[in-house]
Design an enzyme around this catalytic site. Structure first.
Site, mmCIF file in Angstrom:
data_model
loop_
_atom_site.group_PDB
_atom_site.id
_atom_site.type_symbol
_atom_site.label_atom_id
_atom_site.label_comp_id
_atom_site.label_asym_id
_atom_site.label_seq_id
_atom_site.Cartn_x
_atom_site.Cartn_y
_atom_site.Cartn_z
ATOM 1 N N TYR A 1 39.955 60.976 15.622
ATOM 2 C CA TYR A 1 40.506 61.145 16.907
ATOM 3 C C TYR A 1 42.063 60.983 16.690
ATOM 4 O O TYR A 1 42.455 60.452 15.599
ATOM 5 C CB TYR A 1 39.962 60.054 17.666
ATOM 6 N N GLU B 1 35.403 53.116 21.710
ATOM 7 C CA GLU B 1 35.392 51.738 21.827
ATOM 8 C C GLU B 1 36.941 51.136 21.824
ATOM 9 O O GLU B 1 37.247 50.070 21.110
ATOM 10 C CB GLU B 1 34.713 50.876 20.741
ATOM 11 N N ASN C 1 36.446 64.684 25.496
ATOM 12 C CA ASN C 1 35.670 64.094 24.690
ATOM 13 C C ASN C 1 34.309 63.464 25.441
ATOM 14 O O ASN C 1 34.562 62.714 26.102
ATOM 15 C CB ASN C 1 36.228 63.117 24.158
ATOM 16 N N GLU C 2 33.156 63.958 25.297
ATOM 17 C CA GLU C 2 31.817 63.769 25.819
ATOM 18 C C GLU C 2 32.377 63.823 27.457
ATOM 19 O O GLU C 2 31.859 62.828 28.231
ATOM 20 C CB GLU C 2 31.536 62.551 25.393
ATOM 21 N N GLU D 1 28.390 64.188 16.318
ATOM 22 C CA GLU D 1 28.174 62.541 16.241
ATOM 23 C C GLU D 1 26.883 62.251 15.839
ATOM 24 O O GLU D 1 25.901 62.051 16.748
ATOM 25 C CB GLU D 1 28.853 61.926 17.356
ATOM 26 N N TYR E 1 30.724 49.246 12.094
ATOM 27 C CA TYR E 1 29.744 50.189 12.496
ATOM 28 C C TYR E 1 28.419 50.282 11.640
ATOM 29 O O TYR E 1 27.778 51.243 11.882
ATOM 30 C CB TYR E 1 30.525 51.602 12.554
#
Ligand SMILES: *[C@@H]1O[C@H](CO)[C@@H](O)[C@H](O)[C@H]1NC(C)=O
Ligand SMILES: *[C@@H]1O[C@H](CO)[C@@H](O)[C@H](O)[C@H]1NC(C)=O
Ligand SMILES: *[C@@H]1O[C@H](CO)[C@@H](O)[C@H](O)[C@H]1NC(C)=O
Length: 667
Positions: free
Chosen positions: A92, A138, A196-197, A281, A347
């Site tokens: 990103y 996030e 984005n989504e 993703e 993650y």
């Protein structure tokens, strides 16, 4: 019946675009004739694949965000991704970091995106760029700069000029900088994502604004040219993909281990009947929230689903392959219920927060190797780097923190962080009450964002009353106020919402405060923020105080009994142990025994938030790049905002292993 005038319009549009893009059925997107020996990247709808320099190309990619990894480690981490067999890195671009205010654009240090792109190219990785402008990830406000919220009525992620104008200005600056890194111009960027989504947002807000998506597509096209592959990513469900789909932009899906791969790609096929299969993703792990168990995903599941995807020749991006850290106060929150993400963005990814690899990494490499060749493992490759065991550091009490707050004057009603253009940190709201109140009287702050310490000061005493919390839905407290008492509400911004319909998340106190049913007015407001400038000023004060020696203070029993809600500053100077002479400082992990909740600053760098009281993150990753080698002195400063249970001294400990899987109150 389909209105014929629209049909004709569509045909004309297709014709016009078709001549540029060669979009006639059975032909390929973005392939200029005779391009085999030029640098080209395109989609073959005939062969259901990407085409790079005239040859079919399938990517296996991994996500790593440059803004979450110390710049000095970029190359080493990218090389590890290459060793795993990946051919691409996906990142990103975070608008809010690059433009902390509309007049200032930053591309230096950890935001030197050119250096990151160059590092990827040098490592032999192609780049899939996701410039947002909204990125979720996030991050605070999903990567959008909070200054755009000064406009109270702004509609984010729409054609609202209040949103699109600053996006246009930012995109022009960004793409001017990075255009030379496009594949066709000799660089590594092969694809660019639009939005984005968006489908998730559209589905949740009940409105899919295609004009906005098309506007963003045209803006991007105008800046990079018609011969760059643009794509969208949406959750693996038909509603989401339909809502996020943009004409002339290739639609891809995302899903994690355990998904039915056939079904998932069937969703993509419904929208894109031909072209490469793409999972943008694929989740080898998952994100965490404070107070909730650390997320873990098993290697078996990851391997199995990866195998199923590669078997059908799909393109895959593993999100995250290396998660890194949400340094500073950059972590975002989720909503409904309101949940805050911690500092670690490990993650459970194949490359850990501190750059180490284990079973998951090797399983993925072996799986990739069964489909295509992977680079040899260099003899210098190590699974884990050496970590610094730098011992225990006694922390010294400096002072209570309120004398650091910047004054914002008196406002009749509470105003927000965004009204004051304060991006992060704390706001203190104070008002003197007059007259009689019921006994007890409820202090009601329904618009608390996000966590507040309430104090009541009378002529005789100053008392901490309790904590309000948006996350716990505790929005009121009983008080016993007397005429003339001072009510003080210290509000923490815990990170703006990054996903879903509540994205426009303004912080502080939103709306009015009532006490015993009466609206309280005339609020004196002051704030403590963590910008480069304010942290420098804070550090200067701390170092003067440390030099003047008035520092050794043992924490007493009675301090502990009264410390709750007494925000305090602590600091220490220390040298790395002499066994590290002539060595570069090593990475280490900070443990905070007996500390409750607050912020750590290391040599002027805001490392992040700690909150071991609720877990699961118990230690903070401290990259060696932030430390100074022996015999230089390092300074660590802590703002403890809650309470202390360390006795008789408050220490921090440097350890060689991380613990982000501590006990939590919730599953
Ligand atoms: C996956 O979905 C397909 C198509 O809906 C179905 O035929 C198949 O049985 C499913 N596989 C599993 C393992 O559930
Ligand atoms: C807060 O109270 C004032 C009166 O003091 C009123 O004018 C204002 O509309 C109220 N704000 C909200 C958001 O209810
Ligand atoms: C602190 O509080 C505890 C529990 O209320 C009490 O037993 C103790 O005497 C207090 N200590 C001091 C020094 O006030």
């Amino acid at each position: 019946m389909f209105p014929t005038n629209i049909l004709i319009l569509l045909m004309v549009t297709n014709l016009a675009l078709g001549s540029i893009l060669d979009l006639a059925p059975g032909s390929d997107l973005n392939t200029a004739p005779g391009s085999a020996n030029k640098r080209t990247f395109s989609i073959s709808f005939r062969k259901n694949t990407f085409i790079k320099d005239g040859e079919p190309y399938r990517y296996i990619s991994g996500s790593m965000h440059y803004f979450r990894v110390p710049r000095q480690y970029w190359r080493e981490r990218l090389e590890k991704m290459r060793v795993a067999g990946l051919t691409c890195v996906q990142t990103y671009v975070e608008w809010s970091s690059h433009q902390p205010n509309p007049e200032e654009t930053i591309f230096k240090d950890n935001l030197d995106i050119e250096e990151f792109l160059q590092a990827a190219a040098d490592t032999g990785l192609d780049v899939i760029l996701r410039p947002g402008p909204y990125i979720d990830a996030e991050r605070d406000l999903g990567g959008l700069p909070s200054w755009i919220l000064k406009n109270k009525n702004i509609n984010l992620r729409t054609n609202d000029p209040g949103f699109m104008k600053p996006v246009e200005a930012w995109y022009k600056i960004l793409f001017k900088k990075i255009n030379k890194y496009l594949y066709k111009n000799g660089g590594p960027i092969i694809m660019i994502q639009v939005e984005n989504e968006y489908g998730s947002y559209g589905a949740q807000t009940g409105f899919c604004e295609k004009e906005y998506l098309e506007n963003l597509r045209d803006l991007t096209r105008g800046l990079v040219g018609d011969d760059v592959v643009l794509f969208t990513t949406d959750g693996n469900s038909l509603d989401l993909v339909k809502c996020g789909k943009i004409d002339q932009v290739y639609a891809t899906v995302d899903f994690g281990p355990g998904a039915n791969v056939t079904q998932a790609f069937h969703v993509q096929r419904t929208i894109e009947p031909r072209g490469p299969l793409v999972n943008s993703e694929f989740y080898p792990g998952w994100l965490d929230h404070w107070g909730h168990q650390h997320s873990k995903v098993g290697s078996d599941e990851v391997d199995k689903t990866l195998d199923e995807m590669l078997r059908v020749e799909a393109n895959v991006n593993i999100y995250m392959f290396h998660g890194g850290t949400s340094f500073g106060l950059s972590a975002g929150s989720n909503s409904d219920p309101f949940l805050v993400t911690p500092t670690s963005y490990d993650y459970d990814a194949p490359i850990s927060e501190s750059g180490d690899v284990g079973e998951k990494f090797w399983r993925i490499r072996t799986r990739i190797q069964s489909y295509q060749s992977v680079p040899p493992v260099p003899p210098t490759f190590r699974n884990e780097s050496q970590k610094g065991d730098y011992g225990t550091i006694p922390m010294r009490y400096i002072w209570p923190v309120f004398n650091l707050f910047r004054k914002y004057g008196v406002h009749e009603s509470p105003v927000s962080f965004e009204d004051l253009r304060q991006n992060n940190g704390f706001l203190l709201y104070e008002t003197q009450v007059s007259g009689l109140f019921s006994d007890p009287a409820g202090l009601n702050i329904p618009g608390i964002r996000d966590r507040a310490y309430v104090y009541i000061n009378s002529r005789y005493s100053s008392r901490f009353v309790g904590v309000l919390s948006r996350g716990e839905n505790i929005l009121s407290l009983p008080l016993q106020p007397r005429d003339g008492d001072l009510i003080r509400v210290l509000v923490e911004n815990q990170g703006r919402i990054c996903f879903g319909p509540d994205l426009r998340d303004r912080k502080g106190i939103i709306g009015n405060v009532t006490l015993g049913g009466k609206i309280l007015k005339n609020w004196k407001i002051s704030g403590l923020t963590f910008t480069e400038k304010t942290v420098q000023a804070l550090e200067k004060l701390i170092s003067e105080n440390l030099r003047n020696g008035g520092t050794r203070r043992q924490v007493q029993d009675q301090d502990l009994n009264t410390s709750q809600g007494r925000m305090s500053v602590w600091a220490a100077m220390f040298q790395l142990q002499s066994n590290s002479i002539s060595q570069e400082p090593l990475d280490t992990f900070v443990e905070l025994p007996g500390w409750h909740k607050g912020i750590i600053i290391v040599n002027g760098f805001v490392l992040g938030r700690y909150w071991p009281a609720v877990g699961p993150q118990m230690t903070l990753y401290l990259p060696g790049t932030l430390l100074k080698p022996y015999p230089e002195w390092n300074r660590i400063s802590i703002l403890e905002q809650d309470r202390l249970t360390c006795l008789p001294y408050c220490n921090i400990r440097f350890r060689t292993s991380s613990n982000i899987d501590g006990p939590t109150p919730f599953q």
